[in-house]
Design a protein around this motif. Structure first.
Motif, PDB file in Angstrom:
ATOM      1  N   ARG A  91      37.418  34.009  54.192  1.00  0.00           N
ATOM      2  CA  ARG A  91      38.401  34.943  54.038  1.00  0.00           C
ATOM      3  C   ARG A  91      39.661  34.604  54.977  1.00  0.00           C
ATOM      4  O   ARG A  91      40.948  34.836  54.513  1.00  0.00           O
ATOM      5  N   LEU A  92      39.398  33.852  56.053  1.00  0.00           N
ATOM      6  CA  LEU A  92      40.451  33.470  56.967  1.00  0.00           C
ATOM      7  C   LEU A  92      41.065  32.272  56.974  1.00  0.00           C
ATOM      8  O   LEU A  92      41.961  31.792  57.604  1.00  0.00           O
ATOM      9  N   LYS A  93      40.346  31.349  56.263  1.00  0.00           N
ATOM     10  CA  LYS A  93      40.514  29.877  55.912  1.00  0.00           C
ATOM     11  C   LYS A  93      40.696  29.217  57.311  1.00  0.00           C
ATOM     12  O   LYS A  93      41.758  28.855  57.700  1.00  0.00           O
ATOM     13  N   ILE A  94      39.702  29.329  57.881  1.00  0.00           N
ATOM     14  CA  ILE A  94      39.449  28.709  59.486  1.00  0.00           C
ATOM     15  C   ILE A  94      38.464  27.900  59.271  1.00  0.00           C
ATOM     16  O   ILE A  94      37.445  28.058  59.125  1.00  0.00           O
ATOM     17  N   PHE A  95      38.713  26.580  60.082  1.00  0.00           N
ATOM     18  CA  PHE A  95      37.674  25.646  60.239  1.00  0.00           C
ATOM     19  C   PHE A  95      37.146  25.893  61.514  1.00  0.00           C
ATOM     20  O   PHE A  95      37.661  25.981  62.463  1.00  0.00           O
ATOM     21  N   CYS A 140      45.703  30.847  64.138  1.00  0.00           N
ATOM     22  CA  CYS A 140      44.703  29.681  64.423  1.00  0.00           C
ATOM     23  C   CYS A 140      43.877  29.240  63.331  1.00  0.00           C
ATOM     24  O   CYS A 140      43.422  30.194  62.302  1.00  0.00           O
ATOM     25  N   ARG A 141      43.939  27.921  62.864  1.00  0.00           N
ATOM     26  CA  ARG A 141      43.269  27.633  61.683  1.00  0.00           C
ATOM     27  C   ARG A 141      41.909  26.534  62.286  1.00  0.00           C
ATOM     28  O   ARG A 141      41.482  25.953  61.505  1.00  0.00           O
ATOM     29  N   PHE A 142      41.535  26.599  63.577  1.00  0.00           N
ATOM     30  CA  PHE A 142      40.620  25.605  63.912  1.00  0.00           C
ATOM     31  C   PHE A 142      39.883  26.130  65.321  1.00  0.00           C
ATOM     32  O   PHE A 142      40.816  26.399  66.359  1.00  0.00           O
ATOM     33  N   ILE A 143      38.690  26.149  65.396  1.00  0.00           N
ATOM     34  CA  ILE A 143      37.923  26.787  66.598  1.00  0.00           C
ATOM     35  C   ILE A 143      36.802  25.670  66.796  1.00  0.00           C
ATOM     36  O   ILE A 143      36.032  25.668  65.794  1.00  0.00           O
ATOM     37  N   THR A 202      31.557  33.097  66.245  1.00  0.00           N
ATOM     38  CA  THR A 202      30.569  33.401  65.458  1.00  0.00           C
ATOM     39  C   THR A 202      30.940  34.458  64.382  1.00  0.00           C
ATOM     40  O   THR A 202      31.047  34.388  63.114  1.00  0.00           O
ATOM     41  N   PHE A 203      32.439  35.453  65.026  1.00  0.00           N
ATOM     42  CA  PHE A 203      32.832  36.113  63.889  1.00  0.00           C
ATOM     43  C   PHE A 203      33.839  35.295  62.961  1.00  0.00           C
ATOM     44  O   PHE A 203      34.060  35.333  61.977  1.00  0.00           O
ATOM     45  N   LEU A 204      34.542  34.254  63.593  1.00  0.00           N
ATOM     46  CA  LEU A 204      35.419  33.573  62.737  1.00  0.00           C
ATOM     47  C   LEU A 204      34.676  32.647  61.987  1.00  0.00           C
ATOM     48  O   LEU A 204      34.908  32.377  60.634  1.00  0.00           O
ATOM     49  N   SER A 205      33.335  32.208  62.085  1.00  0.00           N
ATOM     50  CA  SER A 205      32.499  31.382  61.240  1.00  0.00           C
ATOM     51  C   SER A 205      32.122  32.377  60.169  1.00  0.00           C
ATOM     52  O   SER A 205      32.126  31.905  58.880  1.00  0.00           O
ATOM     53  N   LYS A 206      31.726  33.756  60.511  1.00  0.00           N
ATOM     54  CA  LYS A 206      31.298  34.440  59.504  1.00  0.00           C
ATOM     55  C   LYS A 206      32.315  34.908  58.537  1.00  0.00           C
ATOM     56  O   LYS A 206      32.117  34.884  57.185  1.00  0.00           O
ATOM     57  N   ASN A 245      35.928  40.767  71.938  1.00  0.00           N
ATOM     58  CA  ASN A 245      35.307  39.447  71.390  1.00  0.00           C
ATOM     59  C   ASN A 245      35.856  39.430  69.695  1.00  0.00           C
ATOM     60  O   ASN A 245      36.591  38.493  69.300  1.00  0.00           O
ATOM     61  N   GLU A 246      35.692  40.643  69.132  1.00  0.00           N
ATOM     62  CA  GLU A 246      36.267  40.664  67.826  1.00  0.00           C
ATOM     63  C   GLU A 246      37.528  40.708  67.805  1.00  0.00           C
ATOM     64  O   GLU A 246      38.227  40.230  66.795  1.00  0.00           O
ATOM     65  N   ALA A 247      38.245  41.491  68.704  1.00  0.00           N
ATOM     66  CA  ALA A 247      39.764  41.741  68.685  1.00  0.00           C
ATOM     67  C   ALA A 247      40.393  40.317  69.097  1.00  0.00           C
ATOM     68  O   ALA A 247      41.399  39.827  68.464  1.00  0.00           O
ATOM     69  N   LEU A 248      39.789  39.481  69.622  1.00  0.00           N
ATOM     70  CA  LEU A 248      40.369  38.158  70.008  1.00  0.00           C
ATOM     71  C   LEU A 248      40.329  37.125  68.899  1.00  0.00           C
ATOM     72  O   LEU A 248      41.079  36.587  68.623  1.00  0.00           O
ATOM     73  N   ALA A 249      39.043  37.294  68.272  1.00  0.00           N
ATOM     74  CA  ALA A 249      38.848  36.394  66.838  1.00  0.00           C
ATOM     75  C   ALA A 249      40.039  37.041  66.029  1.00  0.00           C
ATOM     76  O   ALA A 249      40.720  36.073  65.366  1.00  0.00           O
ATOM     77  N   LEU A 250      40.244  38.136  65.596  1.00  0.00           N
ATOM     78  CA  LEU A 250      41.334  38.445  64.699  1.00  0.00           C
ATOM     79  C   LEU A 250      42.683  38.297  65.412  1.00  0.00           C
ATOM     80  O   LEU A 250      43.590  38.132  64.575  1.00  0.00           O
TER      81      LEU A 250
END
Lengths: 287, 556
Positions: free
Chosen positions: B230-234, B206-209, B222-226, B194-199
């Motif tokens: 830093r990642l500028k992702i919505f 990717c800018r939106f999940i 959860t990872f992307l929201s955390k 899961n962490e590798a997929l998020a990264l």
């Protein structure tokens, strides 16, 4: 300067001749002229149903998606590109039936978009079945003995869940409707206009039935009084009020505001590629 | 050759995840290959769960079942998992004494040294590290890192707890514990699927999940929201999976790369959205983290039961991509590829993982970031005079713009449509649009990576497998070959469209899959006409391991 001809679409219109939908289309166009929105600055989103075909008849960007699903598409467009004027056009079956859950949660999100619901209290495109707003005991082409379900009161639902702009218009009053749309589109936050649109083919009421009952909220009506608005939103039958029921002018958190305040204020499309260094640093968390 | 398997068991809420993660991390810090997987119940407190950690000199990112070292935090778990302990294995226990038992009074140590039972897990992690023969310094590093965000007091108390557990166990280990793991100067990544997929999604721009929580996919959003700042992702938690997939499609139409993630039940709700993406030719990436089904199934266990569902997801006929990565590194690169190909071909792309890949921690040497392709496949509005979103052309790939990008209007429709995106009932045009969309499949097929072959040149028996079971299957091949069997394997990670591929002739094929009906076998039979002798199937919710596969091959 924008003129009404700028919105002229070449697509063949599939509505029934004489349908009040034509009035709604004219009212939207004149509202857009009044607001001087160019076609490329507008994005219309719709689902399925006769109302949902409207974006084809107004030259602009549009996404005509699936039945009931216009709102989730629209909120995402709005967050990616807040500069677009995003308008959802939908019907009572599309928005209150198939998309009912999205209606509830979009109200809670408060995106800066306008929702226009063509409410004819019937399923038109599938030829005359009850919709969530069809009156109790009304006989239809499927509910032969009459509707047994209580009709939904969508304006009351919206008010209860914090919708900051709640209005009802009438498709037969194009000028009044256009003014409502202008006010709704100018409003910052989720603006919702339910439009009474008598269905001349499958409707359970005649046009005159509506005309006899519709009245405009009086000039001394206080549109900041939520309790009064709730009462008016439940008024249906002998008398049917139209106008702006409620408008909350206090600042309110909108969908994407936190992101824009803290992370990035603008179109997400302007962000481009991430630096490889960012990915390297993130991967190093796991080393 | 060091290859130790540690089993930590206990009730939900007792903290076995903390213990397991700390010792996996400690082994990694000491320069060893650590692989950990979890077997847990769908509840927050109680029950009986286990966390398994395999520590080895050479990379071995696949599960072992029998335990060299075993610890249980409660009696129920001790009874359930103790049979896994090898005859010459070591039991680490609170009270029990005897041969090959290291008695460590965890609770007493936590109470007397720290005045708080809360530290019992860290005491246990210390004890296990000592039993494994790993130097104290590595554990110290990990404790400092893991607890650093919680303040100096917590850090120092945990250090004391770990040190006491370590000291106590090391003294008892004399002459009993056979392992010594001297520190090696190797740096590894210890990361879950899961962490590798998020990264990977981040690396794929990717800018939106948008997603609705569902085990085992929730870790991605959860990872992307955390790390959204830093990642500028919505990131948005949708009201349901239907909203989630439509939001992702809306964001993609508006011009950014977007994704969603779910498990089987939620994915089922997204299926109409996949068809919408196919018809409107809107790129979208969907992660389907499988778990045992039908319906709610076994929410926290693993299975590969949705292969044919994913391949057939969406009403109507349209091109689509289905990838099934084998480990976190592969997941990272596959999702980057999925974002690129989804945009290039304007199609939905599905990444199939499972609870085993999503939750397990794998050891990786390098991510090879230079292999990441960073480019946009959008059209240039300045080069277009009369814009048609669905222009009919030879490749079938029409120019894609987004609304508000230029004066060109971008019109998309879920109805059959003309080149401008308007509803059409012109049946000749319908045929041309169908062909246009389907033409993209043939171009896409040329980009698909063929399956990975292992030892097939002289093989008489060949395993066919896909997705997260790669390492277990390849390990089974190695072990069977050591015993003289001429076994090989063909492993698929890109499953739709399937590539052109020449299968070895005159060999016996066995599908090795975590499902009951041999779905890959059926797929390959229909696509390539090969016949499968037998399925080595696992559908009890546990991951495939090499012993299970060997047993299935030898005994049927």
């Amino acid at each position: 300067m924008v003129e009404i001809e700028d919105y002229q679409s070449d697509a063949e219109n599939q509505w029934c001749p004489g349908c009040p939908n034509f009035g709604i289309l004219r009212a939207i166009k004149s509202a857009l002229v009044a607001l001087a929105r160019k076609p490329e600055e507008i994005c219309m989103v719709s689902g399925i149903g006769q109302a949902a075909k409207l974006p084809h008849y107004l030259r602009c960007n549009f996404f005509n998606g699936l039945h009931g699903r216009a709102l989730p598409i629209a909120v995402a467009i709005n967050v990616v590109n807040p500069k677009l004027t995003t308008i959802v056009v939908t019907g009572d079956g599309d928005c209150y039936g198939e998309g009912g859950n999205h209606f509830l949660h979009t109200i809670r999100r408060n995106p800066n978009i306008t929702l226009i619901v063509h409410n004819n209290q019937i399923y038109g495109l599938t030829k005359g079945q009850a919709s969530p707003t069809t009156d109790l005991r009304a006989k239809t082409r499927l509910q032969f003995e009459g509707v047994e379900l209580e009709p939904l009161r969508p304006l009351a639902t919206a008010l209860l869940h914090g919708c900051p702009f709640v209005a009802r218009g009438y498709a037969g009053d194009i000028k009044g409707l256009s003014d409502l749309f202008v006010e709704a589109m100018r409003f910052k936050g989720f603006s919702y206009v339910d439009v009474i649109q008598p269905c001349i083919t499958w409707g359970t009421h005649t046009v005159s039935w509506y005309k006899e009952r519709i009245y405009k909220l009086p000039p001394d009506y206080d549109l900041h009084d939520k309790e009064e608005a709730l009462k008016k939103a439940c008024e249906w039958g002998d008398r049917i009020p139209i106008g702006v029921f409620y408008r909350d002018d206090r600042p309110k958190m909108g969908f994407g505001d936190q992101f824009r305040d803290k992370i990035f204020d603008g179109r997400l499309t302007d962000l481009g590629f991430r630096k490889q260094q960012t990915i390297i640093e993130m991967l190093d968390i796991f080393r | 050759m060091i290859d130790i398997n540690v089993v930590v068991s206990g009730a939900a809420g007792q903290g076995i995840q903390t213990i397991g993660y700390i010792i996996a991390k400690t082994a990694s810090e000491a320069g060893y290959n650590a692989f950990s997987w979890q077997d847990y119940e769908s509840r927050i407190r109680g029950g009986s769960n286990s966390y398994r950690i395999r520590v080895s000199e050479d990379p071995a990112n696949s599960p072992l079942v029998k335990a060299d070292i075993f610890i249980a935090l409660d009696e129920k778990s001790k009874a359930k998992y103790r049979p896994l302990l090898k005859e010459d294995g070591i039991l680490v226990d609170e009270q029990e004494t005897g041969e090959r038992i290291i008695t460590v009074p965890f609770v007493d140590i936590a109470q007397s040294e720290l005045g708080d039972k809360l530290f019992v897990n860290t005491v246990a992690a210390g004890a296990l590290t000592a039993v494994m023969g790993i130097a104290w310094e590595s554990l110290k590093e990990v404790i400092l890192e893991e607890f650093s965000g919680k303040g100096d007091v917590i850090v120092s108390k945990n250090l004391t707890a770990a040190a006491e557990g370590y000291k106590f166990a090391r003294n008892s280990c004399e002459g009993i514990c056979p392992w010594v793991l001297p520190r090696r100067e190797q740096k590894h990544y210890l990361i879950s699927g899961n962490e590798a997929l998020a990264l990977g999604a981040a690396a794929g721009r990717c800018r939106f999940i948008a997603a609705y929580p569902m085990t085992p996919s929730t870790g991605i959003i959860t990872f992307l929201s955390k790390y959204k700042e830093r990642l500028k992702i919505f990131t948005e938690q949708a009201e349901d999976e239907i909203a989630a997939v439509n939001m992702a499609i809306g964001a993609s139409y508006a011009g950014v790369r977007a994704m969603t993630a779910s498990s089987g039940g939620g994915f089922a709700l997204m299926v109409e959205g996949i068809s919408l993406a196919g018809m409107t030719e809107t790129p979208v990436v969907i992660v389907l983290a499988q778990r045992p089904a039908p319906a709610t199934g076994l929410p926290t266990r693993t299975e590969q039961g949705d292969l044919l569902f994913a391949i057939n997801a969406g009403h109507g006929e349209f091109p689509k991509l289905v990838f099934a990565p084998s480990d976190p590194k592969d997941a990272f690169h596959k999702i980057v590829r999925a974002f690129n190909l989804a945009e290039k071909y304007q199609i939905p792309a599905i990444i199939l993982t499972d609870q085993h890949l999503a939750d397990s921690y794998f050891t990786l040497d390098d991510f090879e970031l230079d292999k990441v392709i960073n480019r946009s496949y959008l059209a240039n509005p300045d080069e277009i005079a009369n814009y048609k979103r669905y222009q009919l052309n030879e490749s079938g790939i029409s120019p894609m713009l987004y609304p508000g990008q230029s004066h060109h209007l971008v019109c998309c429709d879920s109805d059959e449509h003309d080149e401008y995106g308007h509803i059409t009932e012109d049946l000749e045009l319908r045929k041309r649009m169908v062909k246009k969309r389907l033409r993209k499949t043939e171009l896409l097929r040329k980009e698909i990576v063929p399956p990975e072959e292992k030892d097939i040149s002289d093989a008489t028996d060949v395993f066919l497998s896909w997705g997260s079971s790669r390492n277990a299957v390849f390990e089974a091949v190695d072990r069977l070959r050591e015993n003289g069997a001429r076994v090989g394997a063909i492993h698929f990670t890109e499953l739709l469209p399937l590539p052109e591929y020449e299968f070895p002739r005159d060999v016996n094929y066995y599908t090795v899959e975590s499902n009951a009906t041999g779905q890959l076998g059926r797929l390959l039979r229909s696509e390539y006409g090969i016949s499968v002798k037998r399925a080595i199937a696992r559908y009890d919710g546990l991951p495939l391991d090499h012993m299970y596969i060997m047993e299935g091959f030898v005994n049927g």
